[in-house]
Design a protein around this motif. Structure first.
Motif, PDB file in Angstrom:
ATOM      1  N   LEU A 271      20.310  17.355 -11.122  1.00  0.00           N
ATOM      2  CA  LEU A 271      20.645  15.932 -11.170  1.00  0.00           C
ATOM      3  C   LEU A 271      19.556  15.141 -11.882  1.00  0.00           C
ATOM      4  O   LEU A 271      19.845  14.307 -12.746  1.00  0.00           O
ATOM      5  CB  LEU A 271      20.843  15.387  -9.751  1.00  0.00           C
ATOM      6  CG  LEU A 271      21.078  13.868  -9.647  1.00  0.00           C
ATOM      7  CD1 LEU A 271      22.287  13.445 -10.466  1.00  0.00           C
ATOM      8  CD2 LEU A 271      21.221  13.445  -8.188  1.00  0.00           C
ATOM      9  N   LEU A 272      18.300  15.411 -11.558  1.00  0.00           N
ATOM     10  CA  LEU A 272      17.216  14.664 -12.183  1.00  0.00           C
ATOM     11  C   LEU A 272      17.154  14.931 -13.682  1.00  0.00           C
ATOM     12  O   LEU A 272      16.944  14.015 -14.484  1.00  0.00           O
ATOM     13  CB  LEU A 272      15.885  15.008 -11.522  1.00  0.00           C
ATOM     14  CG  LEU A 272      14.667  14.229 -12.025  1.00  0.00           C
ATOM     15  CD1 LEU A 272      14.903  12.728 -11.943  1.00  0.00           C
ATOM     16  CD2 LEU A 272      13.429  14.626 -11.247  1.00  0.00           C
TER      17      LEU A 272
ATOM     18  N   GLY B  80      18.088  12.890 -19.086  1.00  0.00           N
ATOM     19  CA  GLY B  80      18.494  13.399 -20.387  1.00  0.00           C
ATOM     20  C   GLY B  80      17.650  14.566 -20.849  1.00  0.00           C
ATOM     21  O   GLY B  80      17.468  14.775 -22.057  1.00  0.00           O
ATOM     22  N   GLY B  81      17.126  15.353 -19.895  1.00  0.00           N
ATOM     23  CA  GLY B  81      16.279  16.494 -20.221  1.00  0.00           C
ATOM     24  C   GLY B  81      17.013  17.814 -20.100  1.00  0.00           C
ATOM     25  O   GLY B  81      18.151  17.877 -19.632  1.00  0.00           O
ATOM     26  N   GLU B  82      16.329  18.880 -20.510  1.00  0.00           N
ATOM     27  CA  GLU B  82      16.916  20.210 -20.449  1.00  0.00           C
ATOM     28  C   GLU B  82      16.725  20.861 -19.083  1.00  0.00           C
ATOM     29  O   GLU B  82      17.529  21.702 -18.677  1.00  0.00           O
ATOM     30  CB  GLU B  82      16.297  21.102 -21.524  1.00  0.00           C
ATOM     31  CG  GLU B  82      16.769  20.793 -22.928  1.00  0.00           C
ATOM     32  CD  GLU B  82      18.248  21.071 -23.113  1.00  0.00           C
ATOM     33  OE1 GLU B  82      18.718  22.153 -22.685  1.00  0.00           O
ATOM     34  OE2 GLU B  82      18.952  20.196 -23.645  1.00  0.00           O
ATOM     35  N   ALA B  83      15.665  20.505 -18.376  1.00  0.00           N
ATOM     36  CA  ALA B  83      15.392  21.121 -17.077  1.00  0.00           C
ATOM     37  C   ALA B  83      14.413  20.246 -16.309  1.00  0.00           C
ATOM     38  O   ALA B  83      13.733  19.388 -16.875  1.00  0.00           O
ATOM     39  CB  ALA B  83      14.808  22.529 -17.252  1.00  0.00           C
ATOM     40  N   ALA B  84      14.356  20.493 -14.995  1.00  0.00           N
ATOM     41  CA  ALA B  84      13.432  19.759 -14.130  1.00  0.00           C
ATOM     42  C   ALA B  84      12.815  20.723 -13.135  1.00  0.00           C
ATOM     43  O   ALA B  84      13.361  21.803 -12.863  1.00  0.00           O
ATOM     44  CB  ALA B  84      14.148  18.623 -13.400  1.00  0.00           C
TER      45      ALA B  84
ATOM     46  N   ALA C 219       9.402   2.850 -13.429  1.00  0.00           N
ATOM     47  CA  ALA C 219      10.594   2.489 -14.214  1.00  0.00           C
ATOM     48  C   ALA C 219      11.835   3.202 -13.704  1.00  0.00           C
ATOM     49  O   ALA C 219      12.924   2.607 -13.645  1.00  0.00           O
ATOM     50  CB  ALA C 219      10.361   2.812 -15.684  1.00  0.00           C
ATOM     51  N   THR C 220      11.684   4.469 -13.327  1.00  0.00           N
ATOM     52  CA  THR C 220      12.800   5.339 -12.902  1.00  0.00           C
ATOM     53  C   THR C 220      13.798   5.499 -14.048  1.00  0.00           C
ATOM     54  O   THR C 220      13.847   4.675 -14.969  1.00  0.00           O
ATOM     55  CB  THR C 220      13.542   4.822 -11.655  1.00  0.00           C
ATOM     56  OG1 THR C 220      14.464   3.788 -12.005  1.00  0.00           O
ATOM     57  CG2 THR C 220      12.585   4.349 -10.577  1.00  0.00           C
ATOM     58  N   PRO C 221      14.654   6.518 -13.989  1.00  0.00           N
ATOM     59  CA  PRO C 221      15.675   6.665 -15.037  1.00  0.00           C
ATOM     60  C   PRO C 221      16.726   5.560 -15.012  1.00  0.00           C
ATOM     61  O   PRO C 221      17.543   5.468 -15.923  1.00  0.00           O
ATOM     62  CB  PRO C 221      16.296   8.035 -14.737  1.00  0.00           C
ATOM     63  CG  PRO C 221      15.953   8.328 -13.318  1.00  0.00           C
ATOM     64  CD  PRO C 221      14.642   7.663 -13.065  1.00  0.00           C
ATOM     65  N   VAL C 222      16.692   4.713 -13.991  1.00  0.00           N
ATOM     66  CA  VAL C 222      17.605   3.568 -13.971  1.00  0.00           C
ATOM     67  C   VAL C 222      17.295   2.631 -15.127  1.00  0.00           C
ATOM     68  O   VAL C 222      18.201   2.085 -15.770  1.00  0.00           O
ATOM     69  CB  VAL C 222      17.503   2.814 -12.628  1.00  0.00           C
ATOM     70  CG1 VAL C 222      18.361   1.554 -12.632  1.00  0.00           C
ATOM     71  CG2 VAL C 222      17.905   3.725 -11.468  1.00  0.00           C
TER      72      VAL C 222
ATOM     73  N   GLY D 194       7.121  15.520  -5.853  1.00  0.00           N
ATOM     74  CA  GLY D 194       6.901  15.180  -7.245  1.00  0.00           C
ATOM     75  C   GLY D 194       7.903  15.909  -8.110  1.00  0.00           C
ATOM     76  O   GLY D 194       8.588  16.836  -7.644  1.00  0.00           O
ATOM     77  N   ALA D 195       7.999  15.508  -9.373  1.00  0.00           N
ATOM     78  CA  ALA D 195       8.960  16.153 -10.268  1.00  0.00           C
ATOM     79  C   ALA D 195       8.511  16.031 -11.713  1.00  0.00           C
ATOM     80  O   ALA D 195       7.861  15.055 -12.100  1.00  0.00           O
ATOM     81  CB  ALA D 195      10.344  15.532 -10.104  1.00  0.00           C
ATOM     82  N   LEU D 196       8.876  17.041 -12.496  1.00  0.00           N
ATOM     83  CA  LEU D 196       8.710  17.018 -13.942  1.00  0.00           C
ATOM     84  C   LEU D 196      10.058  17.275 -14.590  1.00  0.00           C
ATOM     85  O   LEU D 196      10.857  18.068 -14.077  1.00  0.00           O
ATOM     86  CB  LEU D 196       7.725  18.098 -14.408  1.00  0.00           C
ATOM     87  CG  LEU D 196       6.270  17.964 -13.971  1.00  0.00           C
ATOM     88  CD1 LEU D 196       5.490  19.207 -14.413  1.00  0.00           C
ATOM     89  CD2 LEU D 196       5.632  16.704 -14.538  1.00  0.00           C
ATOM     90  N   VAL D 197      10.295  16.605 -15.714  1.00  0.00           N
ATOM     91  CA  VAL D 197      11.501  16.839 -16.513  1.00  0.00           C
ATOM     92  C   VAL D 197      11.058  17.081 -17.945  1.00  0.00           C
ATOM     93  O   VAL D 197      10.182  16.370 -18.463  1.00  0.00           O
ATOM     94  CB  VAL D 197      12.464  15.641 -16.457  1.00  0.00           C
ATOM     95  CG1 VAL D 197      13.765  15.976 -17.199  1.00  0.00           C
ATOM     96  CG2 VAL D 197      12.761  15.236 -15.024  1.00  0.00           C
ATOM     97  N   THR D 198      11.640  18.075 -18.593  1.00  0.00           N
ATOM     98  CA  THR D 198      11.253  18.429 -19.952  1.00  0.00           C
ATOM     99  C   THR D 198      12.358  18.155 -20.957  1.00  0.00           C
ATOM    100  O   THR D 198      13.549  18.274 -20.648  1.00  0.00           O
ATOM    101  CB  THR D 198      10.856  19.916 -20.041  1.00  0.00           C
ATOM    102  OG1 THR D 198      10.406  20.214 -21.365  1.00  0.00           O
ATOM    103  CG2 THR D 198      12.020  20.838 -19.704  1.00  0.00           C
TER     104      THR D 198
END
Length: 383
Positions: free
Chosen positions: A66-67, A72-76, A183-186, A215-219
C-alpha cells in the motif's frame, strides 16, 4: 492501481481506505489476519521462499504494498522506527562515501550523522538545503553518494525544492533521499519529483494514533542499492513487529481524511495566530509570506501539512509559560496523532540545539479548530 476488468484507475484515497482491497483468501476477511509466526516451513527442495521473520514477514506485505502504491514507488520496506529506516540508508553506504544533509533537520538523525556516522567513516557535510547555491557548492561530484533532505523540515518547516535538488544530486552522481514524514503522500510524492528514496517515520502520520513506533522506506526502483538496503535491514534486525505492522496498515486506511483535516485546521490556526499580539511570528508553509510558500505550492498538492511553529513574544520564559498553561493541547513529543501536541523544542534538544528558545512546535490533531485556538489564546494572553 488500475482495475483492468472495468478500465478504472482507482485514486489513492480509495486504495488507502480499502488497503488495496485485498481479501483474505482463506476466510474472506476484509481486515487482514495478523501473522505472528517467527519462522516458516520450507518445501522439501528448499526452493526460494519465506524463511524467517527477520527477512520476509508476511505481516509486512500488505502495508508495504500500500505504501509503495501511495508513493508511486516500486517497493517499500518497514522498519522498527524512523531512525532505523533513516540510519539503514546511510549504513548501506561505504566508509569514505560523502553525504550531504540539512543543517536543520530531525535532531536525533542530525546527532547520529555528526556522531556515529562520521566515526564509522562517512564524510558528512551539512548545508542549508533551501539554498540551491549552497547545495551545489556542497556536492563533490564522483564522491557524493547520497543527498538527504527533509521537507518540510522540523521544526522551522523550511521547504526544500525536491525537483531542483534531485537534478543537482543526479548531475553529481548522487542519489536523493527525502524525509517526507510531515508532507505524507497525501500532499507530496517525492519520487515523482525526481527523488530515489522516500523515508517516513511511520510512527507519525502514516499510523496517526500515537500507539506504535515504525519507519518505512520506498524506492523508485528495485535495483542493487535497494537489495543492499534489504540486506542491511535483515542483518541489523531493525524490523517492526507483526502486530505493529497490522496497526500501521489500519492507520493508513484513514490517512487521507485525517491528514487533510489536520492541514485545514493548521492553516486556520496559522492565520489566526499570525495576528495575535503575543505571537512574534508563525512558521507555516501555507502562509503567503512564509519564505518557502511558493516552492511548497508547487510540490504540496492540496494542503501544507498539520505542523506549525510559533515564536512567542517575550522569549524563552514566555514560551515555556504558554506551554505550561494550555489545557486541551498536550505537552508531549512526537507528531501526527489525533491529539494536538505542543512542545518547547529547544528544551527537548538541549543546550546545543539551534532551535530558538521562543519557539513552540505545534502538531495539530483532530480537535475542533475553535477549541484549539481558544486554548492557545488563553495561554498566550496569560504571559
Amino acid at each position: 492501481m488500475s482495475d483492468k476488468r472495468i478500465g478504472i484507475d482507482w485514486r489513492s484515497e480509495s486504495l488507502a481506505a480499502q488497503a488495496l482491497g485485498r481479501i483474505d483468501a482463506g476466510t474472506g476477511a476484509i481486515s487482514p489476519p495478523i501473522h505472528m509466526s517467527s519462522t516458516f516451513r520450507r518445501s522439501p527442495d528448499y526452493a526460494p521462499e519465506r524463511t524467517y521473520i527477520r527477512d520476509e514477514n508476511p505481516a509486512f506485505d500488505q502495508a508495504e504494498a500500500l505504501l509503495a502504491e501511495l508513493e508511486g514507488g516500486e517497493a517499500a520496506m518497514l522498519f522498527a522506527s524512523g531512525m532505523a529506516a533513516a540510519s539503514a540508508v546511510f549504513m548501506s553506504l561505504k566508509p569514505g562515501d560523502h553525504v550531504l544533509a540539512p543543517t536543520l533537520m530531525y535532531w536525533s538523525l542530525r546527532n547520529w550523522l555528526t556522531g556515529y556516522a562520521r566515526e564509522w567513516g562517512l564524510e558528512v557535510d551539512l548545508v542549508d538545503m533551501t539554498d540551491l547555491a549552497a547545495v551545489r557548492d556542497g556536492l563533490k561530484p564522483g564522491r557524493t553518494r547520497l543527498v538527504w533532505i527533509e521537507t518540510p523540515g522540523n521544526p522551522l518547516w523550511s521547504v526544500t525544492d525536491i525537483a531542483a535538488v534531485a537534478a543537482l544530486a543526479h548531475e553529481a552522481g548522487a542519489r536523493l533521499a527525502v524525509d517526507s514524514t510531515v508532507a505524507t503522500p497525501v500532499f507530496t510524492r517525492p519520487l515523482a519529483l525526481g527523488a530515489d528514496l522516500v523515508m517516513h517515520s511511520a510512527t507519525k502520520y502514516l499510523n496517526g494514533h500515537s500507539d506504535l513506533c515504525a519507519g518505512a522506506l520506498v524506492t523508485r526502483a528495485v535495483d542493487s542499492e535497494w537489495s543492499r538496503l534489504r540486506l542491511v535491514r535483515a542483518s541489523l534486525g531493525g524490523i517492526i513487529g507483526s502486530l505493529e505492522a497490522w496497526l500501521l496498515l489500519r492507520g493508513m486506511r484513514t490517512l487521507f481524511p485525517r491528514v487533510r483535516q489536520q492541514a485545514a485546521t493548521a492553516l486556520d490556526l496559522a492565520q489566526r495566530l499570525a495576528a495575535h499580539p503575543a505571537v512574534a511570528s508563525v512558521l507555516y508553509p501555507g502562509l503567503p509570506d512564509f519564505p518557502g510558500h511558493a516552492v511548497a505550492g508547487r510540490q504540496m498538492a492540496g494542503g501544507f501539512g498539520g505542523m506549525l511553529s510559533i515564536r512567542v513574544r517575550g522569549g524563552r520564559d514566555a514560551a515555556l509559560a504558554v506551554a505550561a498553561s494550555v489545557s486541551l493541547w498536550q505537552r508531549a513529543t512526537s507528531l501526527g496523532g489525533t491529539e494536538s501536541l505542543i512542545e518547547h523544542r529547544a528544551s527537548i534538544e538541549g543546550k546545543d540545539s539551534p532551535v530558538p528558545g521562543d519557539l513552540l512546535r505545534l502538531s495539530v490533531g483532530l480537535e475542533h479548530a475553535d477549541d484549539l485556538y481558544v486554548d492557545l489564546d488563553r495561554a498566550l494572553r496569560g504571559i
